[in-house]
Design an enzyme around this catalytic site. Structure first.
Site, PDB file in Angstrom:
ATOM      1  N   SER A  69       0.848  -1.188   0.000  1.00 14.00           N
ATOM      2  CA  SER A  69       0.000   0.000   0.000  1.00 14.00           C
ATOM      3  C   SER A  69       0.882   1.235   0.000  1.00 14.00           C
ATOM      4  O   SER A  69       1.985   1.227   0.557  1.00 14.00           O
ATOM      5  CB  SER A  69      -0.905  -0.002   1.241  1.00 14.00           C
ATOM      6  OG  SER A  69      -1.815   1.067   1.212  1.00 14.00           O
ATOM      7  N   ASP A  70       0.393   2.282  -0.653  1.00 19.84           N
ATOM      8  CA  ASP A  70       1.111   3.544  -0.618  1.00 19.84           C
ATOM      9  C   ASP A  70       0.103   4.670  -0.746  1.00 19.84           C
ATOM     10  O   ASP A  70      -0.996   4.478  -1.261  1.00 19.84           O
ATOM     11  CB  ASP A  70       2.157   3.643  -1.718  1.00 19.84           C
ATOM     12  CG  ASP A  70       3.244   4.636  -1.353  1.00 19.84           C
ATOM     13  OD1 ASP A  70       4.237   4.205  -0.733  1.00 19.84           O
ATOM     14  OD2 ASP A  70       3.102   5.831  -1.658  1.00 19.84           O
TER      15      ASP A  70
END
Length: 193
Positions: A69-70
């Site tokens: 995730s970012d």
């Protein structure tokens, strides 16, 4: 249900805390991926590319579902990174005062058994109150949000900075869209419930 090891490709304590909400066993691995944005990369493309890169860069010794995730913060159409220090945090919050900013959070689940990666993104809007410089400085000095996109911690005193939050999943704002993650894990045969 196949017996997958669940892996969070992150060193973020915030993402770890979010995943712990699901009460499923998992391990954390530090991803080995260059997070430098590409020239003229759109926010949704950037966060999805980084989520995939994080998820696929981790190696495990067994069949795993690896979560990457970012997140980026967009102010006035411009991607803004983590402030890293007091002065930058104050400048970011001054730029956000009275405005609506958007967070883009990319999410990827990489299945090491099939080598298939699911990817998506979610957005979340933050409507800021009009804030004085003194209010912003007091907030920054209390919470020191130097490693948080947007220079605030919504799970802490950052909530005082807003007059409205708009989005499908409040976890998206902190950095891990759990509603979408549960759906992705389900399609991989991993039922959280």
């Amino acid at each position: 249900m196949k017996n997958y090891q669940l892996v969070l490709a992150s060193t973020s304590p915030f993402r770890k805390q979010l995943l712990e909400k699901l009460s499923v066993p998992f391990i954390c691995i530090s991803p080995d991926f260059d997070e430098t944005p590409l020239p003229n990369e759109r926010p949704k493309d950037l966060v999805q590319r980084l989520a995939i890169g994080k998820a696929t860069s981790c190696r495990t010794g067994q069949d795993s579902l690896i979560i990457g995730s970012d997140q980026v913060c967009v102010i006035d159409g411009k991607i803004v990174g983590k402030p890293l220090d007091r002065n930058n945090a104050i400048a970011q919050l001054l730029a956000q005062s009275g405005k609506v900013i958007t967070f883009y959070t990319g999410l990827a689940v990489h299945n090491t058994a099939t080598n298939h990666t699911q990817v998506g993104f979610d957005t979340f809007e933050v409507h800021f109150r009009v804030l004085s410089r003194d209010q912003i400085e007091r907030y920054v000095d209390r919470e020191e949000p130097f490693y948080c996109a947007g220079s605030f911690k919504s799970e802490g005193m950052g909530i005082c900075l807003f007059n409205k939050l708009v989005g499908k999943d409040p976890n998206t704002l902190v950095g891990l869209p759990l509603i979408d993650l549960i759906d992705m894990l389900q399609t991989q045969g991993f039922d959280v419930l």
